[in-house]
Write a protein that holds these residues in place. Structure first.
Motif, PDB file in Angstrom:
ATOM      1  N   PRO A 196       0.796  -1.234   0.000  1.00 20.06           N
ATOM      2  CA  PRO A 196       0.000   0.000   0.000  1.00 20.06           C
ATOM      3  C   PRO A 196       0.829   1.285   0.000  1.00 20.06           C
ATOM      4  O   PRO A 196       0.463   2.254  -0.647  1.00 20.06           O
ATOM      5  N   HIS A 197       1.966   1.288   0.710  1.00 20.35           N
ATOM      6  CA  HIS A 197       2.767   2.518   0.753  1.00 20.35           C
ATOM      7  C   HIS A 197       3.373   2.851  -0.611  1.00 20.35           C
ATOM      8  O   HIS A 197       3.645   4.015  -0.893  1.00 20.35           O
ATOM      9  N   LEU A 198       3.587   1.858  -1.466  1.00 19.58           N
ATOM     10  CA  LEU A 198       4.060   2.127  -2.824  1.00 19.58           C
ATOM     11  C   LEU A 198       2.897   2.402  -3.777  1.00 19.58           C
ATOM     12  O   LEU A 198       3.000   3.253  -4.651  1.00 19.58           O
ATOM     13  N   ALA A 199       1.809   1.688  -3.599  1.00 16.97           N
ATOM     14  CA  ALA A 199       0.655   1.865  -4.481  1.00 16.97           C
ATOM     15  C   ALA A 199       0.116   3.283  -4.419  1.00 16.97           C
ATOM     16  O   ALA A 199      -0.364   3.817  -5.427  1.00 16.97           O
ATOM     17  N   MET A 200       0.222   3.931  -3.276  1.00 18.75           N
ATOM     18  CA  MET A 200      -0.258   5.304  -3.139  1.00 18.75           C
ATOM     19  C   MET A 200       0.615   6.296  -3.894  1.00 18.75           C
ATOM     20  O   MET A 200       0.182   7.396  -4.191  1.00 18.75           O
ATOM     21  N   ARG A 201       1.840   5.916  -4.213  1.00 19.65           N
ATOM     22  CA  ARG A 201       2.782   6.826  -4.858  1.00 19.65           C
ATOM     23  C   ARG A 201       2.907   6.616  -6.372  1.00 19.65           C
ATOM     24  O   ARG A 201       3.704   7.275  -7.020  1.00 19.65           O
ATOM     25  N   VAL A 202       2.128   5.697  -6.932  1.00 17.29           N
ATOM     26  CA  VAL A 202       2.182   5.436  -8.372  1.00 17.29           C
ATOM     27  C   VAL A 202       1.618   6.636  -9.123  1.00 17.29           C
ATOM     28  O   VAL A 202       0.513   7.092  -8.853  1.00 17.29           O
ATOM     29  N   VAL A 203       2.421   7.159 -10.073  1.00 14.35           N
ATOM     30  CA  VAL A 203       1.949   8.283 -10.888  1.00 14.35           C
ATOM     31  C   VAL A 203       1.711   7.869 -12.332  1.00 14.35           C
ATOM     32  O   VAL A 203       1.042   8.579 -13.076  1.00 14.35           O
ATOM     33  N   HIS A 204       2.270   6.714 -12.738  1.00 14.52           N
ATOM     34  CA  HIS A 204       2.052   6.232 -14.098  1.00 14.52           C
ATOM     35  C   HIS A 204       2.335   4.728 -14.131  1.00 14.52           C
ATOM     36  O   HIS A 204       3.234   4.249 -13.449  1.00 14.52           O
ATOM     37  N   THR A 205       1.565   4.007 -14.926  1.00 16.15           N
ATOM     38  CA  THR A 205       1.755   2.561 -15.087  1.00 16.15           C
ATOM     39  C   THR A 205       1.879   2.223 -16.558  1.00 16.15           C
ATOM     40  O   THR A 205       1.098   2.699 -17.372  1.00 16.15           O
ATOM     41  N   VAL A 206       2.887   1.408 -16.881  1.00 20.35           N
ATOM     42  CA  VAL A 206       3.066   0.885 -18.232  1.00 20.35           C
ATOM     43  C   VAL A 206       2.803  -0.617 -18.142  1.00 20.35           C
ATOM     44  O   VAL A 206       3.462  -1.315 -17.360  1.00 20.35           O
ATOM     45  N   HIS A 207       1.854  -1.096 -18.886  1.00 21.00           N
ATOM     46  CA  HIS A 207       1.495  -2.512 -18.807  1.00 21.00           C
ATOM     47  C   HIS A 207       2.553  -3.388 -19.474  1.00 21.00           C
ATOM     48  O   HIS A 207       3.132  -3.004 -20.496  1.00 21.00           O
ATOM     49  N   GLY A 208       2.789  -4.543 -18.881  1.00 18.21           N
ATOM     50  CA  GLY A 208       3.767  -5.481 -19.425  1.00 18.21           C
ATOM     51  C   GLY A 208       3.423  -5.867 -20.851  1.00 18.21           C
ATOM     52  O   GLY A 208       2.258  -6.088 -21.173  1.00 18.21           O
ATOM     53  N   GLY A 209       4.432  -5.978 -21.697  1.00 17.80           N
ATOM     54  CA  GLY A 209       4.205  -6.214 -23.116  1.00 17.80           C
ATOM     55  C   GLY A 209       4.237  -7.665 -23.540  1.00 17.80           C
ATOM     56  O   GLY A 209       3.832  -7.995 -24.651  1.00 17.80           O
ATOM     57  N   MET A 210       4.696  -8.553 -22.686  1.00 21.76           N
ATOM     58  CA  MET A 210       4.772  -9.959 -23.053  1.00 21.76           C
ATOM     59  C   MET A 210       3.493 -10.675 -22.655  1.00 21.76           C
ATOM     60  O   MET A 210       2.904 -10.394 -21.614  1.00 21.76           O
ATOM     61  N   LEU A 211       3.066 -11.587 -23.478  1.00 25.48           N
ATOM     62  CA  LEU A 211       1.882 -12.375 -23.197  1.00 25.48           C
ATOM     63  C   LEU A 211       2.295 -13.829 -23.008  1.00 25.48           C
ATOM     64  O   LEU A 211       3.175 -14.329 -23.691  1.00 25.48           O
TER      65      LEU A 211
END
Length: 73
Positions: free
Chosen positions: A55-70
């Motif tokens: 939770p302490h890191l999740a609150m600080r997320v400002v941008h997410t790039v989704h993983g590209g491998m399937l």
């Protein structure tokens, strides 16, 4: 009391962390997050290192790039 605030453009550190997250995401199954850090500015974090982000890191997320491998092969 008077408070002054200044608006600044995103720092170079943010764009460096974003570029790192985008590069990592191309070769990862996990999402890459740009985290705002009080001491370091911004940094890229691989969700695979933490399973679910604490939770302490999740609150600080400002941008997410989704993983590209399937893994659907």
């Amino acid at each position: 009391m008077t408070y002054f605030t200044t608006w600044t453009l995103p720092s170079r550190n943010y764009f460096e962390a974003l570029a790192t997250a985008e590069q990592r995401a191309l070769h990862s199954f996990f999402d890459q997050h740009v985290i705002e850090d009080d001491e370091l500015g911004y940094r890229a974090v691989d969700e695979g290192d933490y399973n679910a982000l604490p939770p302490h890191l999740a609150m600080r997320v400002v941008h997410t790039v989704h993983g590209g491998m399937l893994d659907e092969f």
